[in-house]
Design a protein around this motif. Structure first.
Motif, short mmCIF file in Angstrom:
data_model
loop_
_atom_site.label_atom_id
_atom_site.label_comp_id
_atom_site.label_asym_id
_atom_site.label_seq_id
_atom_site.Cartn_x
_atom_site.Cartn_y
_atom_site.Cartn_z
N GLU A 11 5.49 -46.48 44.54
CA GLU A 11 6.28 -45.34 44.09
C GLU A 11 6.42 -45.29 42.57
OE1 GLU A 11 7.32 -43.06 46.00
OE2 GLU A 11 7.15 -43.91 48.00
N TYR A 12 6.10 -46.39 41.88
CA TYR A 12 6.33 -46.45 40.44
C TYR A 12 5.49 -45.46 39.65
CZ TYR A 12 9.25 -50.64 40.61
OH TYR A 12 10.28 -51.53 40.84
N LEU A 13 4.35 -45.04 40.22
CA LEU A 13 3.47 -44.10 39.53
C LEU A 13 3.54 -42.70 40.14
CD1 LEU A 13 0.33 -46.39 39.02
CD2 LEU A 13 2.21 -45.94 37.43
N ASN A 14 4.51 -42.50 41.01
CA ASN A 14 4.69 -41.20 41.65
C ASN A 14 5.42 -40.25 40.70
OD1 ASN A 14 5.35 -38.99 43.26
ND2 ASN A 14 5.77 -40.24 45.07
N ALA A 15 4.72 -39.25 40.20
CA ALA A 15 5.28 -38.37 39.17
C ALA A 15 6.40 -37.48 39.68
CB ALA A 15 4.16 -37.50 38.57
N SER A 16 6.57 -37.37 40.98
CA SER A 16 7.62 -36.51 41.52
C SER A 16 8.93 -37.25 41.79
CB SER A 16 7.14 -35.87 42.83
OG SER A 16 6.95 -36.86 43.84
N LYS A 17 8.94 -38.56 41.67
CA LYS A 17 10.12 -39.35 42.04
C LYS A 17 11.29 -39.12 41.10
CE LYS A 17 9.60 -41.50 45.87
NZ LYS A 17 10.60 -41.33 46.94
N LEU A 104 8.17 -37.80 33.61
CA LEU A 104 7.92 -39.24 33.56
C LEU A 104 7.67 -39.79 34.96
CD1 LEU A 104 10.76 -40.36 31.11
CD2 LEU A 104 8.36 -39.91 30.54
N THR A 105 6.89 -40.84 35.02
CA THR A 105 6.79 -41.62 36.25
C THR A 105 7.94 -42.62 36.27
OG1 THR A 105 5.38 -43.29 35.23
CG2 THR A 105 4.28 -41.40 36.24
N PRO A 106 8.29 -43.17 37.44
CA PRO A 106 9.37 -44.16 37.48
C PRO A 106 9.16 -45.35 36.54
CG PRO A 106 8.92 -43.38 39.68
CD PRO A 106 7.87 -42.77 38.79
N VAL A 107 7.93 -45.84 36.42
CA VAL A 107 7.71 -47.00 35.55
C VAL A 107 7.96 -46.63 34.09
CG1 VAL A 107 5.22 -46.60 35.20
CG2 VAL A 107 6.15 -48.92 35.08
N GLN A 108 7.63 -45.40 33.70
CA GLN A 108 7.93 -44.95 32.34
C GLN A 108 9.43 -44.79 32.14
OE1 GLN A 108 5.51 -41.39 32.47
NE2 GLN A 108 3.86 -42.33 31.27
N GLY A 168 15.04 -56.10 32.71
CA GLY A 168 13.84 -55.85 33.51
C GLY A 168 14.05 -55.92 35.01
N LEU A 169 15.27 -56.24 35.44
CA LEU A 169 15.52 -56.34 36.89
C LEU A 169 15.19 -55.06 37.65
CD1 LEU A 169 18.80 -58.47 37.05
CD2 LEU A 169 16.51 -59.12 37.82
N PRO A 170 15.52 -53.88 37.13
CA PRO A 170 15.18 -52.66 37.89
C PRO A 170 13.68 -52.48 38.10
CG PRO A 170 16.88 -52.17 36.28
CD PRO A 170 16.39 -53.56 35.97
N ALA A 186 24.64 -41.29 36.32
CA ALA A 186 24.29 -41.30 34.90
C ALA A 186 22.86 -41.78 34.67
CB ALA A 186 25.27 -42.18 34.12
N LEU A 187 22.42 -42.72 35.50
CA LEU A 187 21.07 -43.30 35.39
C LEU A 187 20.43 -43.21 36.77
CD1 LEU A 187 22.19 -46.38 33.29
CD2 LEU A 187 20.91 -44.41 32.42
N PRO A 188 19.84 -42.06 37.13
CA PRO A 188 19.54 -41.74 38.53
C PRO A 188 18.51 -42.62 39.24
CG PRO A 188 19.64 -39.74 37.21
CD PRO A 188 19.66 -40.89 36.26
N LEU A 189 17.79 -43.48 38.55
CA LEU A 189 16.87 -44.38 39.23
C LEU A 189 17.42 -45.80 39.32
CD1 LEU A 189 14.92 -41.95 38.62
CD2 LEU A 189 13.08 -43.65 38.48
N TYR A 190 18.58 -46.04 38.72
CA TYR A 190 19.22 -47.35 38.78
C TYR A 190 20.18 -47.40 39.97
CZ TYR A 190 17.65 -49.07 34.22
OH TYR A 190 16.90 -49.53 33.17
N ALA A 191 20.19 -48.54 40.65
CA ALA A 191 21.16 -48.74 41.71
C ALA A 191 22.55 -48.93 41.11
CB ALA A 191 20.78 -49.96 42.55
#
Length: 356
Positions: A11-17, A104-108, A168-170, A186-191
């Motif tokens: 999923e890290y390279l999924n541009a729609s995530k 952005l992709t998730p990794v970016q 780097g944990l995320p 506030a940070l939508p990809l962070y748990a």
């Protein structure tokens, strides 16, 4: 977490995530490049450039003057390095925000936000190291032994390693990809639990720093005159100012992150403006070098020396060009801060008149 690590990292390279997470956590996607947003972004970038220049001058001053090659200055240089990198990280964050975010992709995205967390961690650990060093100096405890510089470098290296791991944990897997209900607003990809963990760690460290300074004040107040002298009190005032500025600048951001953890999705609209709180926090990296160069006459001279040389060179060129009356004053007589300092220059206690 996803059923398998392979599925997670795919999923890290999924541009729609990124768009999916922002759509879920926010009522509206306010990503239009308005004139007010452009002005705010330009202002932040200007501030960040000033942060980079200020802290770079401090690092150059510490590196080129052997007087500053001591434990205290190593920690000071480490704080300046973390502030400098924070300025670079915030520039990148600003340039990759707004409409760019959804592309952005998730990794970016993790790299963008993780760099800010890493530099913040390094700043917190630097403040802790300074507090420990000052407590050691006041208590006159022999902690580092004969190979002090090596031990200091190892300690600084360990603080950066911990900061890299924490930030780097995320990207290593502690995120909310595949679990939208667990995401921060506030940070939508962070748990949310990761955000709470980081804020808790920073808060505990800051409380430990405050406890150390309270202990230092108690030692100073109960000691003889050779310890509780004006130099020591000036030192404590400086480190207290640095710590106080950090708390004032970062307290709103920490508060918004705690609110983020407590609020259900889309129930706290203030979280949509969290970037303003994070922008305010960047002022800490701008003010730090101002504080400890203002409070240290020797360091201030060294930091301003390149500017003095540039002025002299400009003055020579002006005289060659026939422009009369442009005689530049030397640094010592032109600095009001210099005239206002009445502290002794003996390096017996404060390592070359530094009061940081």
């Amino acid at each position: 977490m996803s059923p398998t690590m392979g599925n997670l990292y795919s999923e890290y390279l999924n541009a729609s995530k990124v768009r999916e997470h922002y759509n879920y956590t926010k009522e509206t996607l306010d990503t239009q490049e308005t004139s007010s947003r452009q002005v705010a972004s330009a202002l932040i970038i200007i501030i960040c450039c000033a942060i980079v220049v200020e802290n770079l001058l401090v690092l150059i001053a510490v590196a080129r003057n052997s007087k500053f090659h001591s434990a205290m200055y190593l920690f000071l240089g480490n704080l300046a390095a973390s502030d400098l990198l924070a300025g670079v990280a915030f520039v990148a964050n600003t340039l990759l925000s707004g409409p760019v975010t959804l592309g952005l992709t998730p990794v970016q995205w993790f790299a963008r936000e993780g760099s800010a967390f890493i530099t913040l961690s390094a700043s917190v650990f630097s403040l802790l190291a300074i507090a420990i060093e000052r407590h050691v100096a006041i208590a006159k405890v022999k902690l580092y032994g004969s190979d002090k510089s090596c031990r200091m470098l190892l300690l600084i290296g360990a603080s950066w390693l911990i900061s890299l791991v924490l930030g780097g944990l995320p990207i290593l897997g502690w995120n909310c990809l595949g679990h939208l209900e667990a995401c921060s607003t506030a940070l939508p990809l962070y748990a949310k639990h990761y955000v709470l963990c980081v804020v808790t760690i920073f808060s505990v460290i800051l409380l430990a720093i405050v406890a150390l300074y309270v202990r230092i004040y108690c030692v100073v107040r109960s000691s003889h005159a050779d310890v509780a002298g004006p130099q020591t009190l000036a030192l404590l005032k400086t480190v207290t100012i640095v710590l106080g500025v950090f708390i004032v600048c970062w307290l709103p951001a920490f508060s918004i992150l705690l609110l983020d953890y407590a609020c259900p999705i889309r129930s706290c609209p203030v979280l949509y403006k969290a970037h303003y709180f994070f922008a305010f926090a960047t002022l800490n990296s701008l003010l730090n070098p101002v504080i400890y160069t203002w409070r240290s006459r020797d360091l201030r001279r060294e930091v301003l020396r390149p500017l003095q040389c540039w002025r002299r060179a400009a003055g020579v060129q002006g005289r060659r060009g026939g422009t009369p009356g442009h005689h530049l004053l030397p640094l010592r007589s032109s600095s009001s801060l210099e005239r206002g300092m009445h502290m002794p220059t003996s390096p017996t206690f404060l390592e070359g008149n530094t009061v940081v």
